[in-house]
Design an enzyme around this catalytic site. Structure first.
Site, mmCIF file in Angstrom:
data_model
loop_
_atom_site.group_PDB
_atom_site.id
_atom_site.type_symbol
_atom_site.label_atom_id
_atom_site.label_comp_id
_atom_site.label_asym_id
_atom_site.label_seq_id
_atom_site.Cartn_x
_atom_site.Cartn_y
_atom_site.Cartn_z
ATOM 1 N N GLY A 14 24.540 87.183 89.897
ATOM 2 C CA GLY A 14 23.464 86.519 89.135
ATOM 3 C C GLY A 14 23.033 87.336 87.938
ATOM 4 O O GLY A 14 21.862 87.332 87.550
ATOM 5 N N LYS A 171 14.827 80.831 100.766
ATOM 6 C CA LYS A 171 14.777 82.298 100.745
ATOM 7 C C LYS A 171 14.655 82.865 102.159
ATOM 8 O O LYS A 171 15.245 83.895 102.482
ATOM 9 C CB LYS A 171 13.610 82.783 99.880
ATOM 10 C CG LYS A 171 13.706 82.430 98.416
ATOM 11 C CD LYS A 171 15.001 82.864 97.754
ATOM 12 C CE LYS A 171 15.081 84.333 97.421
ATOM 13 N NZ LYS A 171 16.362 84.683 96.735
HETATM 14 P P1 NAP Z 1 17.280 82.577 87.294
HETATM 15 O O1 NAP Z 1 17.057 83.141 85.955
HETATM 16 O O2 NAP Z 1 17.394 81.097 87.406
HETATM 17 O O3 NAP Z 1 18.537 83.265 87.936
HETATM 18 C C1 NAP Z 1 19.238 82.694 88.989
HETATM 19 C C2 NAP Z 1 20.643 83.249 88.981
HETATM 20 O O4 NAP Z 1 21.341 82.654 90.079
HETATM 21 C C3 NAP Z 1 21.403 82.926 87.706
HETATM 22 O O5 NAP Z 1 21.954 84.116 87.244
HETATM 23 C C4 NAP Z 1 22.496 81.977 88.163
HETATM 24 O O6 NAP Z 1 23.750 82.289 87.624
HETATM 25 C C5 NAP Z 1 22.601 82.299 89.639
HETATM 26 N N1 NAP Z 1 23.108 81.144 90.351
HETATM 27 C C6 NAP Z 1 22.474 79.994 90.661
HETATM 28 N N2 NAP Z 1 23.319 79.177 91.315
HETATM 29 C C7 NAP Z 1 24.490 79.831 91.408
HETATM 30 C C8 NAP Z 1 25.770 79.520 91.956
HETATM 31 N N3 NAP Z 1 26.014 78.361 92.570
HETATM 32 N N4 NAP Z 1 26.749 80.468 91.891
HETATM 33 C C9 NAP Z 1 26.526 81.652 91.271
HETATM 34 N N5 NAP Z 1 25.353 81.997 90.715
HETATM 35 C C10 NAP Z 1 24.365 81.093 90.794
HETATM 36 O O7 NAP Z 1 16.104 82.984 88.308
HETATM 37 P P2 NAP Z 1 15.392 84.377 88.615
HETATM 38 O O8 NAP Z 1 13.943 84.107 88.592
HETATM 39 O O9 NAP Z 1 15.957 85.468 87.773
HETATM 40 O O10 NAP Z 1 15.806 84.592 90.129
HETATM 41 C C11 NAP Z 1 16.702 85.621 90.530
HETATM 42 C C12 NAP Z 1 16.472 85.941 91.989
HETATM 43 O O11 NAP Z 1 15.145 86.429 92.171
HETATM 44 C C13 NAP Z 1 16.610 84.746 92.945
HETATM 45 O O12 NAP Z 1 17.210 85.211 94.131
HETATM 46 C C14 NAP Z 1 15.161 84.342 93.208
HETATM 47 O O13 NAP Z 1 15.012 83.660 94.424
HETATM 48 C C15 NAP Z 1 14.524 85.731 93.235
HETATM 49 N N6 NAP Z 1 13.078 85.729 93.019
HETATM 50 C C16 NAP Z 1 12.572 85.274 91.831
HETATM 51 C C17 NAP Z 1 11.195 85.284 91.627
HETATM 52 C C18 NAP Z 1 10.593 84.820 90.347
HETATM 53 O O14 NAP Z 1 9.355 84.665 90.279
HETATM 54 N N7 NAP Z 1 11.386 84.608 89.282
HETATM 55 C C19 NAP Z 1 10.346 85.772 92.639
HETATM 56 C C20 NAP Z 1 10.901 86.229 93.838
HETATM 57 C C21 NAP Z 1 12.275 86.210 94.004
HETATM 58 P P3 NAP Z 1 24.406 81.706 86.274
HETATM 59 O O15 NAP Z 1 23.465 82.105 85.169
HETATM 60 O O16 NAP Z 1 25.726 82.369 86.161
HETATM 61 O O17 NAP Z 1 24.484 80.244 86.411
#
Ligand code: NAP
Length: 354
Positions: A14, A171
């Site tokens: 990711g 999650k």
């Molecule tokens: P994001 O910008 O949407 O990033 C999500 C990532 O997941 C992207 O890099 C995307 O890859 C990848 N992804 C989604 N579907 C996929 C698939 N089928 N195969 C491969 N890669 C896939 O969101 P984020 O906020 O940075 O979240 C990143 C992590 O942090 C997640 O695990 C989320 O649950 C966790 N998190 C986020 C928050 C928050 O507030 N943002 C809080 C707690 C935890 P591509 O770009 O290559 O498509």
């Protein structure tokens, strides 16, 4: 205690995401060799900012193609790595109809596919999984089940399901799965990072993260008439990225780590933005009465069950472990909110009224 070789490549799934990009930034600026996975390495919008970082910093970047739903696609990137950081997982609050397909399957199957690759890759010693406080609690009302009115790492989300709070459910099931896998063997250990809602400037414009969507609502008038009484933990994206790197390379790090600077409700977030950016945006000033919001909730994309289980319940998080073991000194996330908001203006996502 797991001692890691800092010269071995570090794998990050990711890598193009909101959080993933800051983790890559940290690793490259610290001089690591990074094996970064993205769904499409040929898509400039996903990877150009990562390639630019690689030119700027002393670390080395190798990009690999991998999909959470494609078993075996993580093997090539994992070769020679001692640390695997698994951040990829969809963080969506809207824009889907089938929660199982959009959220639960990629989170759960993706974790299984990454860990199956770990099982096949004998160099791996530690997996750092990006979980969430969503794996600790589902609804704010769950705070009533805690002995001291505060969520800590011993707690699990037992209130979510595919039909109620599906992101939270995705999650929780993914993290539970990872803890089951680690118990079956001795070679690698698992550390989870459980961040609250992440805020702060983005390095990519290509993210679908709900973090960005939520902040936009403070600027686009969604909360002009007031805000429901909802509380959330908040943390800066750079603190979360640093926590991943510390979790990977601190031999004593173990278990789960809540990452949260402070808890604010939507009105307090509005106040923080107003204090830093002035009065020209429709930041909320008044609370929406719970009964009124309960009535109109479906029009705004919320279920009535969500309103009943979340409105009016203040939450709190114990972040002591992250300070003690990972030496995290939290940024004031109210400044991060304002910095992030300004970035949305600079990027043209929100009109410039400053
Ligand atoms: P994001 O910008 O949407 O990033 C999500 C990532 O997941 C992207 O890099 C995307 O890859 C990848 N992804 C989604 N579907 C996929 C698939 N089928 N195969 C491969 N890669 C896939 O969101 P984020 O906020 O940075 O979240 C990143 C992590 O942090 C997640 O695990 C989320 O649950 C966790 N998190 C986020 C928050 C928050 O507030 N943002 C809080 C707690 C935890 P591509 O770009 O290559 O498509």
């Amino acid at each position: 205690m797991t001692q890691m070789n800092k010269n071995a490549p570090v794998m990050v799934t990711g890598a193009s995401g909101y959080l993933g990009s800051w983790i890559i930034h940290r690793l490259l600026s610290d001089g690591y060799t990074v094996h970064a996975t993205v769904r499409d390495p040929n898509k400039a919008a996903s990877v150009a900012h990562l390639q630019k970082m690689a030119e700027q910093f002393s670390g080395t970047l190798h990009l690999f193609k991998a999909d959470l739903l494609d078993d075996g696609s993580f093997d090539a990137a994992m070769q020679g790595c001692e640390v695997v950081m698994h951040t990829a997982s969809p963080f969506l609050m809207t824009g889907y109809t089938d929660a199982e397909a959009a959220l639960v399957r990629p989170a759960l199957e993706g974790t299984r596919n990454v860990l199956a690759a770990v099982e096949r890759t004998h160099s791996v010693k530690r997996v750092v999984l990006t979980s969430s406080v969503a794996a600790i609690y589902g609804d704010s009302k769950d705070i009533e089940q805690t002995p001291n009115g505060i969520f800590d790492e011993s707690m699990w989300n037992n209130s979510s399901s595919v039909s109620h709070q599906p992101y939270q459910y995705s999650k929780a099931v993914a993290e539970r799965e990872a803890w089951q896998w680690v118990e079956r063997q001795q070679r690698w250990d698992l550390v989870t990072i459980n961040p609250a809602l992440i805020m702060g400037p983005a390095l990519t414009k290509n993210s679908q993260s709900a973090s960005i969507e939520i902040l936009q609502e403070f600027g686009n008038g969604t909360m002009r008439m007031g805000a429901p009484k909802l509380w959330t933990g908040l943390v800066d994206v750079r603190d979360v990225a640093l926590a991943h790197v510390r979790a990977a390379f601190t031999p004593e790090a173990k278990g789960r780590y809540i990452l949260c600077d402070r808890t604010l409700n939507l009105l307090e977030m509005g106040k923080a933005l107003r204090e830093r950016l002035g009065n020209t945006y429709p930041f909320p000033r008044t609370p929406v009465p719970t009964f009124l919001f309960w009535l109109v909730a479906p029009l705004y994309g919320y279920t009535r069950a969500f309103v009943s289980c979340n409105m009016g319940y203040a939450v709190a998080f114990d972040h002591t472990r992250s300070q003690q073991d990972l030496q995290i000194e939290y940024r004031d996330v109210r400044d991060s909110l304002a910095e992030h908001f300004k970035q949305l203006i600079d990027d043209g996502v929100l009109p410039n009224r400053l």
